[in-house]
Design an enzyme around this catalytic site. Structure first.
Site: not given
Length: 299
Positions: A22-24, A218
């Site tokens: 999963p991309k947090f 990010d």
């Protein structure tokens, strides 16, 4: 140390030897435990240890000579809260401990670069992942590995269901791949290129800002948006009124603007988000679609 990066893709990669996470959307942090001390480094290289005292304290349980890559996230109402984690990241040392109690951070770890003085970056991801899980399992929250699967069907399920928790996509890695600092060997799939970005400042007059200065998920390096349309300029002036913040040393702050280089800007207190679109080319303008005044963080 430069972190590894991901290249955006439009469809879910498939094939043998792939892993899905999963991309947090949090604050990218490299966590170092060296000579009995913890050091937290943001993607830009900025040291943010004092901004996250709760994570720094938890990192003291790691063995010396260990470096972990991951995201600092804050959960509110069962969802990740990007405005809250940016508020944490921007906090002064004096305010950081108060915010740590009100907005406790979690560390979503996804890679192990060094362990007990051993450089694991040349090792395949599959081996690094196994050692990461073994390292963090006895510790528990707030240091936890992100979920991982090699099943593309489960990854698709995550992609469709996890946005309800504020997790907007997937990161795809090769099981046999090394960790290459600064390289875009990983792939990231998002539901949309519309993202929430933290407003950290503006250019132009306070009453009608010409552009916003933003911190994207990010990446903690501020960037200047494209010019705001007239309606957004007026609304930005209203929402940013009274939120300006002085630089502690009095020096002007600068941010990168496409085609102009570094330009000065007025900083604002953290808490306001903007919904933005950013292209996938190397030199691309960030376009502001709307201001998320429904998500202003009042903490």
């Amino acid at each position: 140390m430069k972190p590894a990066l991901a290249q955006p893709v439009a469809a879910l990669p498939r094939g043998e030897g792939l892993a899905y996470e999963p991309k947090f959307d949090g604050h990218r942090i490299l966590l170092f435990k060296i000579d009995g001390s913890a050091v937290l480094q943001a993607r830009s290289g900025r040291i943010v240890t004092t901004a996250f005292p709760d994570l720094a304290e938890a990192a003291l349980a790691l063995p010396d000579g260990t470096v972990v890559d991951g995201e600092a996230v804050v959960w509110t109402g069962g969802r990740t809260d990007f405005a809250a984690v940016q508020r944490r990241a921007a906090a002064t040392a004096a305010r950081a401990r108060l915010l740590a109690r009100r907005l406790p951070a979690s560390y979503a770890a996804f890679d192990l670069l060094w362990e007990r003085g051993e450089d694991l970056r040349p090792a395949p991801y599959e081996r690094r992942r196994g050692r990461l899980s073994a390292l963090l399992a006895p510790l528990g929250p707030p240091l936890q590995p992100v979920p991982m699967t090699t099943d593309p069907r489960l990854a698709e399920t995550w992609f469709e269901t996890l946005p309800e928790a504020g997790i907007e996509g997937l990161v795809v890695k090769h099981l046999a791949g090394p960790y290459r600092s600064g390289a875009r060997d990983w792939r990231k799939l998002r539901h949309t290129e519309l993202r929430d970005a933290a407003v950290t400042g503006f250019t132009g007059p306070p009453g009608r800002p010409a552009a916003l200065v933003l911190v994207l998920p990010d990446d903690d390096t501020p960037v200047v948006s494209g010019p705001l349309p007239p309606a957004l300029r007026a609304r930005a002036g209203q929402l940013l009124s009274g939120r300006t913040a002085e630089h502690p040393e009095g020096a002007p702050r600068t941010a990168r603007a496409i085609g102009l280089g570094e330009v000065p800007y007025r900083a604002v207190e953290p808490g306001l988000l903007a919904e933005v679109m950013r292209g996938t080319t190397r030199h691309t303008v960030v376009t502001v679609h709307r201001l998320r005044d429904d998500l202003i963080n009042q903490v």
